[in-house]
Every structure is written in structure tokens, then in C-alpha cells.
Scaffold this active site. Structure first.
Site, short mmCIF file in Angstrom:
data_model
loop_
_atom_site.label_atom_id
_atom_site.label_comp_id
_atom_site.label_asym_id
_atom_site.label_seq_id
_atom_site.Cartn_x
_atom_site.Cartn_y
_atom_site.Cartn_z
N ASN A 9 0.87 -1.18 0.00
CA ASN A 9 0.00 0.00 0.00
C ASN A 9 0.90 1.23 0.00
O ASN A 9 1.49 1.57 1.02
CB ASN A 9 -0.90 -0.03 1.25
CG ASN A 9 -1.76 1.21 1.38
OD1 ASN A 9 -1.81 2.04 0.45
ND2 ASN A 9 -2.42 1.35 2.51
N LYS A 11 0.08 4.26 -0.30
CA LYS A 11 -0.60 5.45 0.26
C LYS A 11 -0.38 6.65 -0.68
O LYS A 11 -0.24 6.45 -1.89
CB LYS A 11 -0.13 5.70 1.69
CG LYS A 11 -0.25 4.43 2.55
CD LYS A 11 -0.09 4.63 4.02
CE LYS A 11 -0.23 3.30 4.74
NZ LYS A 11 -0.16 3.41 6.19
N HIS A 94 -9.46 1.06 5.02
CA HIS A 94 -8.19 1.28 5.71
C HIS A 94 -8.43 2.24 6.88
O HIS A 94 -9.26 3.16 6.78
CB HIS A 94 -7.17 1.87 4.73
CG HIS A 94 -5.78 1.86 5.29
ND1 HIS A 94 -5.35 2.80 6.20
CD2 HIS A 94 -4.74 1.02 5.10
CE1 HIS A 94 -4.10 2.54 6.55
NE2 HIS A 94 -3.71 1.45 5.89
N GLU A 96 -6.86 4.69 7.85
CA GLU A 96 -6.70 6.11 7.49
C GLU A 96 -7.97 6.64 6.82
O GLU A 96 -8.32 7.81 6.99
CB GLU A 96 -5.46 6.27 6.58
CG GLU A 96 -4.17 6.12 7.40
CD GLU A 96 -3.00 5.51 6.66
OE1 GLU A 96 -3.01 5.47 5.42
OE2 GLU A 96 -2.06 5.05 7.35
N GLU A 164 -5.04 -4.76 10.69
CA GLU A 164 -4.05 -3.70 10.85
C GLU A 164 -4.35 -2.91 12.12
O GLU A 164 -5.18 -1.98 12.09
CB GLU A 164 -4.09 -2.74 9.66
CG GLU A 164 -3.69 -3.38 8.35
CD GLU A 164 -3.12 -2.35 7.38
OE1 GLU A 164 -2.03 -2.58 6.85
OE2 GLU A 164 -3.76 -1.31 7.17
N GLY A 170 2.63 2.60 10.74
CA GLY A 170 3.56 3.72 10.56
C GLY A 170 4.28 4.13 11.83
O GLY A 170 4.90 5.20 11.87
N SER A 210 3.71 -1.75 10.33
CA SER A 210 5.16 -1.74 10.53
C SER A 210 5.84 -3.05 10.10
O SER A 210 6.80 -3.50 10.72
CB SER A 210 5.50 -1.42 11.99
OG SER A 210 5.05 -0.12 12.32
P1 13P Z 1 3.17 0.66 7.60
O1 13P Z 1 3.70 -0.65 7.05
O2 13P Z 1 3.90 1.85 7.05
O3 13P Z 1 3.09 0.62 9.08
O4 13P Z 1 1.67 0.82 7.07
C1 13P Z 1 0.81 -0.25 7.20
C2 13P Z 1 -0.40 0.02 6.43
O5 13P Z 1 -1.17 0.91 6.76
C3 13P Z 1 -0.63 -0.76 5.21
O6 13P Z 1 -1.92 -0.58 4.72
#
Ligand code: 13P
Length: 250
Positions: A9, A11, A94, A96, A164, A170, A210
Site C-alpha cells: 500500500n 498510500k 483502511h 486512514e 491492521e 507507521g 510496521s
Molecule cells: P506501515 O507498514 O507503514 O506501518 O503501514 C501499514 C499500512 O497501513 C498498510 O496498509
């Protein structure tokens, strides 16, 4: 055995040059790996160009979001009907999207139905925040997210669920393999008890939060995990290739 899947992903990252560079590297370095489904989810704007690049490879494209209507007066939105020309997968729900854009399970349910009707495989994200974990309600939260997002859907193995935990995204604080396994097992039991036992044994459940090439192996060896949803590390083509290679050796 369920075929593992590694999803990147991206983003809201990369410029057009970087998007092309990462994708070319993956086509050149991990194309021969057939035992793992490899999916990258770049920003929508790069999908047509990258579709041309990957069309003769076995690297698959996914979108990071979509709207549930096929077309109409929905300024700024992109539909499954538009995406299906380029994508086989779409990430939905997601955290976010849930937190920054106020998406709820009802909207995610509508989007999931639209993806399925248009033959795009949904990757539905679920996860608890830190206070929900600390209060002991994480399993209930996840169960409700699954029940509501998949409401009235005749599910099959083309649906993927990604666990997640918000506190692991992150942050560099990945869930311990024990926490991840406990929740993967819980997710599979929700699918088994509330949907379909047969599908519960076939559906892919991913861990995300992560994930890097340093900790992937710890997750991939867990009994209920079928792959990873990778954020930051998927922007590094070498790290993402390493993760795919590890998944292929299981
Ligand atoms: P990170 O791997 O940067 O923590 O992000 C995870 C994520 O949100 C994947 O959709």
C-alpha cells in the site's frame, strides 16, 4: 495450502517517475515467483501507466480506495467500473480512510458490494486503536467491523481481510506475532461461525502494521496468516522484493 499474498500500500506517496521505477524493479526481480500473489497499490493517477508496464508480468495492481456508485455527480471519486480496467484488487476500509475521512462500516459494506459486482477483489482492513486494545475490547471491535462490512454478502475466497492494528501503522511498533496470531485466529473463527466454515478455511487473512523485511518471517510462519499488507516498506523496491521472496519460501 492457501496461496500467500503480499500487498504493498503506497498510500499518497511517489511521483510518476518513482512509481515507474519501483514497479519496473519488481517486474524485473520477482516476476519469476509464482507461489505468491504480489500486489502493489499505487495512487489512482499512476494506474493506467503502471497497468501497461505490468500487463505482461504477474505483478498485480490494486487501488487504495473507490466509491460504490458506478458513475455520476460524485466530485473527486473513482468507481469500481473505472478501476476494473486496471486493477484486480482494492483496499477498503483502511484505518486512514476510517479516521481521516470518517468512513464507517456501512460505507465499507457498500463499497465491498460494488467491488464484488465489478469483479475487483476487496482487501478489507480491520483494526483497533490503542485505547480499544487497552480496554480489552479489540476482539469485539474487530468482530463488529467484519460483520458490518460483510453484511448481506455471500462471501468467497476472493475476499481478503487485513488485520491492521491502528497503533502499529507507521509507528515502527509492530504487533507481536502472538497478538497478530491471536487476532488472525479470531478473524477466521468469526468467518467460520458467522459466515461459512468452508470459506473460513480458504479466505486470506493478512497482517499489516510496521511490516519490514526484518520482521516478515516472524509473521509468515504463524498458522492463521496468509500474507502481509505492507505500507512504508513497499516504497522500497528491494525491501518489498525481500518480503515477497520470504513468503515464497514458506
Ligand atoms: P506501515 O507498514 O507503514 O506501518 O503501514 C501499514 C499500512 O497501513 C498498510 O496498509
Amino acid at each position: 495450502m492457501i496461496k500467500p499474498i503480499i500487498v504493498g500500500n503506497w498510500k499518497m506517496n511517489t511521483n510518476s517517475y518513482e512509481a515507474y521505477e519501483i514497479s519496473s524493479y519488481l517486474v524485473n526481480h520477482i516476476n519469476e515467483i509464482n507461489s505468491v500473489d504480489k500486489v502493489i497499490c499505487p495512487p489512482h493517477i499512476y494506474l493506467p501507466t503502471l497497468h501497461n508496464l505490468v500487463s505482461t508480468s504477474n505483478l498485480h495492481l490494486g487501488a487504495q480506495n473507490m466509491f460504490y456508485k458506478n458513475n455520476g455527480a460524485y466530485t473527486g471519486e473513482v468507481s469500481a467500473l473505472m478501476l476494473k480496467e486496471y486493477c484486480e484488487y482494492v483496499i477498503l476500509g483502511h484505518s486512514e480512510r476510517r479516521t481521516i475521512f470518517s468512513e464507517n462500516d456501512d460505507l465499507i459494506n457498500k463499497k465491498t458490494k460494488a467491488a464484488i459486482i465489478n469483479n475487483i477483489k476487496p482487501i478489507i482492513c480491520v483494526g483497533e486503536n490503542i485505547s480499544e486494545r487497552e480496554s480489552g475490547s479489540a476482539k469485539n471491535i474487530i468482530r463488529n467491523q467484519i460483520l458490518n462490512s460483510l453484511k448481506s454478502i455471500d462471501i468467497d475466497e476472493n475476499i481478503t481481510i487485513a488485520y491492521e492494528p491502528i497503533w502499529a501503522i507507521g509507528t515502527g511498533i509492530a504487533a507481536t506475532p502472538e497478538i497478530a496470531q491471536e487476532m488472525m485466529k479470531h478473524i477466521r473463527s468469526v468467518i467460520k461461525n458467522d459466515f461459512n466454515t468452508n470459506i473460513a478455511n480458504k479466505i486470506r487473512i493478512l497482517y499489516g502494521g510496521s511490516v519490514t523485511d526484518n520482521n516478515t518471517l516472524e509473521y509468515l510462519s504463524l498458522p492463521d496468516i496468509n500474507g502481509c499488507l505492507v505500507g512504508g516498506a513497499s516504497l522500497d523496491s528491494k525491501k518489498f522484493s525481500n518480503i515477497v521472496q520470504m513468503a515464497s519460501k514458506l
